[in-house]
Design a protein around this motif. Sequence first.
Motif, PDB file in Angstrom:
ATOM      1  N   GLU A   1       0.420  -1.330   0.068  1.00 34.50           N
ATOM      2  CA  GLU A   1      -0.074  -0.196   0.115  1.00 34.50           C
ATOM      3  C   GLU A   1       1.061   1.268   0.554  1.00 34.50           C
ATOM      4  OE1 GLU A   1      -2.319  -0.293   3.302  1.00 34.50           O
ATOM      5  OE2 GLU A   1      -3.837  -1.947   2.684  1.00 34.50           O
ATOM      6  N   ASN A   2      -0.008   2.055  -0.181  1.00 33.77           N
ATOM      7  CA  ASN A   2       1.201   3.507  -0.521  1.00 33.77           C
ATOM      8  C   ASN A   2       2.170   3.650  -1.344  1.00 33.77           C
ATOM      9  OD1 ASN A   2      -1.571   4.405   0.758  1.00 33.77           O
ATOM     10  ND2 ASN A   2      -0.502   4.222   2.086  1.00 33.77           N
ATOM     11  N   ASN A   3       2.312   3.309  -2.413  1.00 27.20           N
ATOM     12  CA  ASN A   3       3.398   3.684  -3.546  1.00 27.20           C
ATOM     13  C   ASN A   3       3.385   3.779  -4.498  1.00 27.20           C
ATOM     14  OD1 ASN A   3       5.489   1.074  -1.604  1.00 27.20           O
ATOM     15  ND2 ASN A   3       3.266   0.200  -1.942  1.00 27.20           N
ATOM     16  N   ARG A   4       3.999   4.596  -5.061  1.00 22.84           N
ATOM     17  CA  ARG A   4       3.996   5.109  -6.094  1.00 22.84           C
ATOM     18  C   ARG A   4       5.632   5.050  -7.596  1.00 22.84           C
ATOM     19  NH1 ARG A   4       1.848  10.610  -6.776  1.00 22.84           N
ATOM     20  NH2 ARG A   4       3.317  11.418  -9.238  1.00 22.84           N
ATOM     21  N   LEU A   5       4.099   4.936  -8.241  1.00 24.59           N
ATOM     22  CA  LEU A   5       5.393   4.583  -9.354  1.00 24.59           C
ATOM     23  C   LEU A   5       5.082   6.060 -10.709  1.00 24.59           C
ATOM     24  CD1 LEU A   5       3.268   0.330 -10.513  1.00 24.59           C
ATOM     25  CD2 LEU A   5       5.280   2.301  -8.478  1.00 24.59           C
TER      26      LEU A   5
ATOM     27  N   GLY B   1      -4.430   1.608  -2.628  1.00 25.12           N
ATOM     28  CA  GLY B   1      -4.024   2.538  -2.040  1.00 25.12           C
ATOM     29  C   GLY B   1      -2.422   3.197  -2.717  1.00 25.12           C
ATOM     30  N   ASN B   2      -1.840   2.389  -4.005  1.00 27.38           N
ATOM     31  CA  ASN B   2      -0.982   2.943  -4.963  1.00 27.38           C
ATOM     32  C   ASN B   2      -0.866   3.671  -5.764  1.00 27.38           C
ATOM     33  OD1 ASN B   2       0.865   0.481  -3.560  1.00 27.38           O
ATOM     34  ND2 ASN B   2      -0.849  -0.759  -4.308  1.00 27.38           N
ATOM     35  N   LYS B   3      -0.149   4.440  -6.510  1.00 21.42           N
ATOM     36  CA  LYS B   3      -0.534   5.287  -8.199  1.00 21.42           C
ATOM     37  C   LYS B   3       0.752   4.854  -8.734  1.00 21.42           C
ATOM     38  CE  LYS B   3      -1.851   9.440  -4.443  1.00 21.42           C
ATOM     39  NZ  LYS B   3      -1.292  11.053  -4.586  1.00 21.42           N
ATOM     40  N   ALA B   4      -0.036   4.940 -10.094  1.00 21.59           N
ATOM     41  CA  ALA B   4       1.166   4.750 -11.092  1.00 21.59           C
ATOM     42  C   ALA B   4       0.478   6.451 -11.788  1.00 21.59           C
ATOM     43  CB  ALA B   4       0.699   3.746 -12.113  1.00 21.59           C
TER      44      ALA B   4
ATOM     45  N   GLN C   1       1.894  -5.366 -12.516  1.00 23.36           N
ATOM     46  CA  GLN C   1       0.887  -6.000 -12.131  1.00 23.36           C
ATOM     47  C   GLN C   1       0.360  -5.992  -9.942  1.00 23.36           C
ATOM     48  OE1 GLN C   1       1.206 -10.419 -12.776  1.00 23.36           O
ATOM     49  NE2 GLN C   1      -0.254 -11.206 -11.758  1.00 23.36           N
ATOM     50  N   PHE C   2      -0.973  -5.747 -10.516  1.00 25.94           N
ATOM     51  CA  PHE C   2      -0.420  -5.873  -9.012  1.00 25.94           C
ATOM     52  C   PHE C   2      -1.764  -6.788  -8.083  1.00 25.94           C
ATOM     53  CE2 PHE C   2      -0.831  -1.145 -11.143  1.00 25.94           C
ATOM     54  CZ  PHE C   2      -0.012  -0.573  -9.695  1.00 25.94           C
ATOM     55  N   LEU C   3      -2.040  -7.196  -7.528  1.00 26.43           N
ATOM     56  CA  LEU C   3      -2.475  -8.809  -6.729  1.00 26.43           C
ATOM     57  C   LEU C   3      -2.517  -7.674  -5.044  1.00 26.43           C
ATOM     58  CD1 LEU C   3      -3.261 -10.753  -6.467  1.00 26.43           C
ATOM     59  CD2 LEU C   3      -0.772 -12.025  -5.777  1.00 26.43           C
ATOM     60  N   LYS C   4      -3.585  -8.193  -4.193  1.00 32.40           N
ATOM     61  CA  LYS C   4      -4.272  -7.955  -3.431  1.00 32.40           C
ATOM     62  C   LYS C   4      -3.370  -6.493  -3.275  1.00 32.40           C
ATOM     63  CE  LYS C   4      -5.612 -12.742  -2.242  1.00 32.40           C
ATOM     64  NZ  LYS C   4      -5.022 -13.963  -1.124  1.00 32.40           N
ATOM     65  N   SER C   5      -3.179  -5.408  -3.772  1.00 35.89           N
ATOM     66  CA  SER C   5      -3.034  -4.495  -3.759  1.00 35.89           C
ATOM     67  C   SER C   5      -4.032  -2.229  -3.739  1.00 35.89           C
ATOM     68  CB  SER C   5      -1.687  -4.162  -4.358  1.00 35.89           C
ATOM     69  OG  SER C   5      -0.513  -4.872  -4.303  1.00 35.89           O
TER      70      SER C   5
ATOM     71  N   ASP D   1      -0.136  -5.178 -20.665  1.00 28.43           N
ATOM     72  CA  ASP D   1       0.228  -4.148 -20.242  1.00 28.43           C
ATOM     73  C   ASP D   1       0.230  -4.485 -18.747  1.00 28.43           C
ATOM     74  OD1 ASP D   1       2.176  -1.640 -22.043  1.00 28.43           O
ATOM     75  OD2 ASP D   1      -1.003  -2.079 -22.847  1.00 28.43           O
ATOM     76  N   ALA D   2      -1.116  -4.239 -18.005  1.00 30.46           N
ATOM     77  CA  ALA D   2      -1.264  -4.419 -16.434  1.00 30.46           C
ATOM     78  C   ALA D   2      -2.263  -5.021 -16.297  1.00 30.46           C
ATOM     79  CB  ALA D   2      -1.764  -3.160 -16.272  1.00 30.46           C
ATOM     80  N   GLN D   3      -2.677  -5.523 -14.925  1.00 31.88           N
ATOM     81  CA  GLN D   3      -3.262  -6.919 -14.944  1.00 31.88           C
ATOM     82  C   GLN D   3      -3.499  -6.193 -12.974  1.00 31.88           C
ATOM     83  OE1 GLN D   3      -1.340 -10.545 -13.981  1.00 31.88           O
ATOM     84  NE2 GLN D   3      -4.000 -11.225 -13.593  1.00 31.88           N
ATOM     85  N   ALA D   4      -4.719  -6.175 -12.398  1.00 34.34           N
ATOM     86  CA  ALA D   4      -5.031  -5.677 -11.036  1.00 34.34           C
ATOM     87  C   ALA D   4      -5.416  -6.731 -10.818  1.00 34.34           C
ATOM     88  CB  ALA D   4      -5.421  -4.426 -11.048  1.00 34.34           C
ATOM     89  N   ILE D   5      -5.345  -7.457 -10.260  1.00 29.84           N
ATOM     90  CA  ILE D   5      -6.352  -8.236  -8.955  1.00 29.84           C
ATOM     91  C   ILE D   5      -6.585  -8.147  -7.913  1.00 29.84           C
ATOM     92  CG2 ILE D   5      -6.931 -11.558  -8.429  1.00 29.84           C
ATOM     93  CD1 ILE D   5      -4.296 -11.791 -10.919  1.00 29.84           C
ATOM     94  N   GLU D   6      -7.674  -8.151  -7.483  1.00 26.96           N
ATOM     95  CA  GLU D   6      -8.199  -7.858  -6.178  1.00 26.96           C
ATOM     96  C   GLU D   6      -7.718  -6.374  -5.550  1.00 26.96           C
ATOM     97  OE1 GLU D   6      -8.395 -11.489  -2.892  1.00 26.96           O
ATOM     98  OE2 GLU D   6      -8.300 -12.510  -4.126  1.00 26.96           O
ATOM     99  N   SER D   7      -7.556  -5.995  -6.678  1.00 26.92           N
ATOM    100  CA  SER D   7      -6.812  -4.735  -6.334  1.00 26.92           C
ATOM    101  C   SER D   7      -7.942  -3.394  -6.658  1.00 26.92           C
ATOM    102  CB  SER D   7      -5.247  -4.541  -6.872  1.00 26.92           C
ATOM    103  OG  SER D   7      -4.713  -5.310  -5.963  1.00 26.92           O
ATOM    104  N   SER D   8      -8.045  -2.533  -6.495  1.00 30.62           N
ATOM    105  CA  SER D   8      -9.403  -2.063  -6.330  1.00 30.62           C
ATOM    106  C   SER D   8      -9.147  -0.426  -7.012  1.00 30.62           C
ATOM    107  CB  SER D   8     -11.057  -2.307  -7.133  1.00 30.62           C
ATOM    108  OG  SER D   8     -11.103  -2.255  -5.553  1.00 30.62           O
ATOM    109  N   ASN D   9      -8.632  -0.386  -5.504  1.00 35.58           N
ATOM    110  CA  ASN D   9      -8.155   0.941  -5.174  1.00 35.58           C
ATOM    111  C   ASN D   9      -6.499   1.791  -5.269  1.00 35.58           C
ATOM    112  OD1 ASN D   9     -10.876   1.074  -4.108  1.00 35.58           O
ATOM    113  ND2 ASN D   9     -10.126   0.000  -2.461  1.00 35.58           N
ATOM    114  N   ASN D  10      -6.374   1.788  -6.628  1.00 34.77           N
ATOM    115  CA  ASN D  10      -5.162   2.115  -6.996  1.00 34.77           C
ATOM    116  C   ASN D  10      -5.821   3.350  -7.717  1.00 34.77           C
ATOM    117  OD1 ASN D  10      -3.330   0.345  -5.511  1.00 34.77           O
ATOM    118  ND2 ASN D  10      -4.593  -1.362  -7.508  1.00 34.77           N
ATOM    119  N   GLN D  11      -4.933   4.639  -7.729  1.00 36.36           N
ATOM    120  CA  GLN D  11      -4.594   5.359  -8.844  1.00 36.36           C
ATOM    121  C   GLN D  11      -3.827   5.488  -9.803  1.00 36.36           C
ATOM    122  OE1 GLN D  11      -3.956   9.118  -7.198  1.00 36.36           O
ATOM    123  NE2 GLN D  11      -3.761  10.635  -9.050  1.00 36.36           N
TER     124      GLN D  11
END
Length: 424
Positions: free
Chosen positions: A268-272, A291-294, A285-289, A305-315
């Motif tokens: 959580e709370n990491n920034r790319l 509050g992150n920003k890209a 790739q986001f997995l169960k993550s 390009d990208a994948q998100a599983i159980e990770s719906s609250n990323n910016q």
Amino acid sequence: MKIMHYIMFLLLLSFCMPAVSEAASTLQSKIDEAPKGATIEIEEGEYEETVVISKPVTLEGTGKVLLRSCGADPVVTIRDKGVTLKNIKVEHCGDEKEDTAIYVTGSNHILEDINIETKRFGIRLDNANDVAIQDSEIVGINRGNGIDLWKSNRNKFENLNITNVSDGIYLEQSNENTLRENNIQKSRYGMHLMFSNDNILDENVSRANTTGTELMESKRTVVSNNKFSSNNNSVNAQGLLIYLASDTEVTGNEFISNRVGIFIEEAENNRLDSNKIMDNFTGVQFLKSNGNKAVNNTFVGNVNDAQAIESSNNQVDRNYWDAASKVDVNGNGESEIVFTADPYFLTLTADVPEYQLFFQAPGIILLQNMLKSPAEQLLIDSAPLMDMTMEVEKEQSSSFSLWIMSAVMILASFSLFILGRKRR
């Protein structure tokens, strides 16, 4: 006869004298006899011994100097404060689990122009602080870490070449260290941080490892201007793995030709920000993550390009996606068409690897459009950029290597498919 016996005795004594003199002038004896602050020059040659340095002196090789030992003790042990070791090759040929070429504790030491060959650990820092290791090389046989830190803080590692070790630079419970301009290849992890906070990784190259770098339960790590490339020799390979870590700043890096460029798991709370993510099988790739920003990243030539599983609250905003449809109506540099990354194909092949044979097949694309993944698995950039944020025009997207990677996966899937038919 007595005269002859006397002459023979003198001759025998003369032959023995050099050996006695040589024994009295070992490296350890020179170190013990030297006053604090002295510089001890080691003459060119090979020395089969171990040394312990427990006071502020400089031990410097003149010419080609090799210290070698296969025993249980480190070849060089450094303690106390202010020791400098320069221009020396150290070889530890022992193969026991804890064998170490150079062991360091204490503070304010300098290791410069050191060449290490080891079957286990290269350099171990144990409660060592404010140590500088620079302009050196470590070569192993993948059985121990190149540099291993335990509760060691504020150390600097610069311009190191590390090859064929378990972890290139491993930190555990070690804070405020700086790793800069190091080149780490053909190892398990290039850089591996566990329970270590406020460290800086800057301008390093991590290439052809299983994982370029892992950050595990570490906080406030700065990962900037590094190059993670060709970390793809395992089904678990990735350029950067952020696992249970937080407040990480990943900026200005290149992730090229990895299996997964950046893998963020339970973090959580990491920034790319402003990274080049190119020619990977999966870009990010986001997995169960959450509050992150890209933001401001450039995605070019990735299979996915990208994948998100159980990770719906990323910016995820204002990134450049070469696969996106782009229409800029108001001229603000952002496309009006939302970019959506759907992990349908990856989810499908995770359950049935043989389906990789149908990558980019019209039927799979049709199914993906008809049977969309759940909303929580979609990664959406609401304002994709029209132009790249990082220069890639001067580089040819390594489509050849990408096709090779895809071909290998397809062949593997085809083999599994054939074997499955034969078993029936």
